[in-house]
Structure formats: C-alpha cells, structure tokens
Motif scaffolding. Sequence first.
Motif, short mmCIF file in Angstrom:
data_model
loop_
_atom_site.label_atom_id
_atom_site.label_comp_id
_atom_site.label_asym_id
_atom_site.label_seq_id
_atom_site.Cartn_x
_atom_site.Cartn_y
_atom_site.Cartn_z
N ASN A 85 -2.83 -10.69 -6.31
CA ASN A 85 -1.71 -10.64 -7.25
C ASN A 85 -0.37 -10.56 -6.54
OD1 ASN A 85 -3.38 -10.57 -9.62
ND2 ASN A 85 -3.77 -8.41 -9.25
N TYR A 86 -0.30 -9.73 -5.51
CA TYR A 86 0.97 -9.51 -4.84
C TYR A 86 1.28 -10.58 -3.79
CZ TYR A 86 2.12 -5.47 -7.51
OH TYR A 86 2.50 -4.65 -8.55
N ALA A 87 0.25 -11.23 -3.28
CA ALA A 87 0.49 -12.40 -2.43
C ALA A 87 1.15 -13.50 -3.24
CB ALA A 87 -0.83 -12.89 -1.84
N LEU A 91 -1.27 -12.50 8.32
CA LEU A 91 -0.06 -13.26 7.99
C LEU A 91 0.30 -13.13 6.51
CD1 LEU A 91 -0.23 -16.68 9.93
CD2 LEU A 91 0.91 -14.55 10.57
N VAL A 92 -0.61 -12.64 5.70
CA VAL A 92 -0.37 -12.55 4.25
C VAL A 92 0.61 -11.42 3.97
CG1 VAL A 92 -1.41 -12.31 1.98
CG2 VAL A 92 -2.67 -13.44 3.81
N TYR A 93 1.59 -11.69 3.14
CA TYR A 93 2.61 -10.69 2.82
C TYR A 93 2.76 -10.54 1.31
CZ TYR A 93 5.05 -15.22 2.93
OH TYR A 93 5.39 -16.55 2.76
N GLY A 94 3.47 -9.51 0.91
CA GLY A 94 3.64 -9.19 -0.51
C GLY A 94 2.76 -8.04 -0.91
N ASP A 95 1.49 -8.11 -0.51
CA ASP A 95 0.54 -7.03 -0.77
C ASP A 95 0.58 -5.98 0.33
OD1 ASP A 95 -0.47 -8.95 1.04
OD2 ASP A 95 -2.54 -8.33 0.66
N LYS A 96 1.07 -6.35 1.51
CA LYS A 96 1.10 -5.48 2.69
C LYS A 96 2.14 -6.05 3.64
CE LYS A 96 -2.67 -8.00 5.01
NZ LYS A 96 -2.61 -9.12 4.06
N ASN A 97 2.04 -5.65 4.92
CA ASN A 97 2.82 -6.23 6.02
C ASN A 97 4.31 -5.91 6.00
OD1 ASN A 97 1.01 -7.20 7.83
ND2 ASN A 97 1.01 -9.30 7.07
N ILE A 98 4.69 -4.83 5.33
CA ILE A 98 6.03 -4.29 5.49
C ILE A 98 5.94 -3.07 6.41
CG2 ILE A 98 7.96 -3.09 4.37
CD1 ILE A 98 7.55 -4.89 1.96
N TYR A 99 6.84 -3.02 7.38
CA TYR A 99 6.96 -1.86 8.26
C TYR A 99 8.20 -1.08 7.83
CZ TYR A 99 3.40 -3.53 11.55
OH TYR A 99 2.22 -3.92 12.12
N SER A 100 8.07 0.24 7.73
CA SER A 100 9.19 1.05 7.29
C SER A 100 9.04 2.46 7.85
CB SER A 100 9.27 1.07 5.76
OG SER A 100 10.48 1.68 5.31
N THR A 101 9.97 3.32 7.48
CA THR A 101 9.94 4.73 7.90
C THR A 101 10.01 5.62 6.67
OG1 THR A 101 12.35 4.94 8.03
CG2 THR A 101 11.21 4.13 10.01
#
Length: 399
Positions: A208-210, A271-281
């Motif tokens: 869904n988020y991809a 490589l899939v983003y939207g559902d994951k793959n954000i780096y933050s603090t």
Amino acid sequence: MKFNYLYLPLLLLVLGCNESKNSKTFTLNNKTQKSDSEFFVEFEPLSKKYVDQKKNDIEYYYTKLIGTPDFYGQFLVAKNGKVLFEDYKGYAYYEKKEENRKDKPLHIASVSKVLTAAVVLRLVDEGKIGLDDKVSKYLPNFYFDDITVRMLLNHRSGLRHYGYFIETDVKWDRSKRITNQDILDLINSGKIHLESKPDTRFAYCNTNYALLALIIEKVTKLRYHEAMDKLLFKPLGMKNTFVFDYEKHHDTVSQTYKASKLRLAFDHLDLVYGDKNIYSTARDLLKFDLATYSDKFFSPKLRKEIYKGYSYEAKGEKNYGLGIRLREWKEAPTLTYHNGWWHGNTSSYITMKNDKLTIICLSNKMTHKTYQTKKFLALFNPKYPIKLDNTEVSNGANE
C-alpha cells in the motif's frame, strides 16, 4: 491551504537566529528556541518540579526496560513540546566504532509510513489528492479499479505484500533489487491476485505504501526522495532525516545488526520506499510530531479522518487510522502510535494528543525492547490500561 513548493519556514530555528516581530519562543532540550514557523503551536509550560520528577521516573524505568548496556539506539520522551528525557546508546556502525548520537539518523522502518502518509494527507488538504479517488486516477491502468487512496492509507485495499507475491507468484530473481515501479508493473500484469475484496477487511501490507510513494511522485512531479525532503523534512527543520538511496548511502548510513552484533546485509527489497527506508533521529521525529498539532499542518476536518478507526470486522481494541495505528481503549484516550521492524532495525513512535505526549524509541540492533515504549504512558495518565512493572515483549509481527 496551499503548499509553498519553494520554501516553507523552518519549524525550529536554532538559538541566535534573528527574531522577527511575530516569532515565539518555546523550550526544547532545556534551551529557549525561537520559531517563525507557520506550524508553531504554543503549549502550556511545565513546572520545574514536574519536569524533574518525570525525568527521574522515566530514567528509572528506561534503565530497567530498554536502556540496558546491550541496547543500540535512541530514546526520547517529551510532553508539551519539552524533552523530559533522552538517551543515545551503542553503535550506529560498529565496525567503524561510530557511536549512536542525537544527530545520527537510524533506519525508522515502518514508522516511515507515518511520514509518507503525512505528505499524502498534506496534498489532500491542498486539494491535489482526493482520499476517495481511485488509485487509477494517479497510476493509469492500475489493475484493481476499486481500490482508493484511502484504502491504501488504512490498509483496506486487499493487496498482498510485495515481499510475499514476488516469491510465490513470479519467482523474482533475488540478485536484482526490486523497485516501486517493478511492484506496480507486476500488479498491472494481472498475475497478482488480491488477498481480499477491497474495503472488506484490514490487512497490514507494505505494498500500500510503496504505491502511495508513487502517487506522491505523480502528483508532485518529483522523485519521492526529493518530494519528502522538499515538502516535509526541510519545512520542519528535520536536518538529519532523508530517504535511503542504496548507491549513495549504503556504506555511510547506520548499519543494522542481529542481537549477536552480526551485521546484516542489504538485500533485494532495500530499494523500495514509502513503506520503509527513511532514516531519521528521535529529535527530528519530535519536530514532526509537534507540527501535527497545528491546524495549518493538518486541517481540523482532515485530522478527524486521520485519527479514527476504519476496521471493525473483528472485535478488539486494535485498529488503524490513516497512516497511524490505534488502540481504542474504552476507559482511556485512544493510543495513537506506529511501530516498525526491518532487518535488525526496530522503532516505536507514540503520539498522545490528549496528553501532548511523545515517546520515540529507535534501535539498529535487533531487540523487542523498543516496543516497551507504551508502558511509559502509565507515568502520565492513570486511565491508561498499562502496567510498568510487568514487562510485555512483542514478537514484532506486523509491526
């Protein structure tokens, strides 16, 4: 309400910036900060006695439940916009002896969905996306015509998890990293069947988020990485937040580890983003959380849509809004949160609007302790059906 695609004021300005006549101040990390942000919300100040007491209580239970010597990660608790306690432990990159610290981004796993949803919902407030528009309006020739944007956001689309269907239906070559566009193309091929009829039941699904990430790209005409940076991270002053790009970041980002400290390799799904793959603090996620209290960030009408449950086919307190998990307790305010788990990264983001409370825990070494964050609610409101003295460890499934 319109996005300014060129510039939006920063949510948090560092101490020492020139103060405009309209600027306001607030306390963050025991320092007076100035903000000219259109998303600034002024909270009731907390007394020193209250802050000191809560800090002591949080630190005691944090040491007991989460912050043991083997913990790698970040932990933060804030109320009324003020940080009551924070801690940073372990290594972001063990082999390089690079320690975790307040400005070192960690992979936030499925908490990324909260941020993806935020940009989609801001575009809804803009009138650029309709919640009940069909996905095919934005992704032409989308195979399942009955699925809407809202169904992607609340996991009622009936779509299957791409991580499963590429194994069972198409035998994806694992030596090739799959992309969001690959996922869309496979769905449109007609080879992937639905898990259930759209809008008949809840089923948590990364697909869904991809797809929502692709919709962001279509509407903004920007790559998802650029859109998130331009429309969310920069406006909110999230300077240590970014979308992962394998070729650019794979050897510089914080790494992910098994409990044994064995480093986990990136794989064909990274490589899939939207559902994951954000780096933050933890600090950057707090900046985001504070903005969500502003009627200029989410309109009051849309906020009601975000924080309500959509799935009542099965009895129970667990539910899902638009990009946020819910625990709908009868005798207490609804718990609004999101957890995450990807490789050895686990994450938890709790945002209690009634109590103006934020609890964030991120870890890059496999642990279920991250999911203990909800226990800290007991320190702030006795109505919550939570006990601090009994440790409750989640198995992390579908986090």
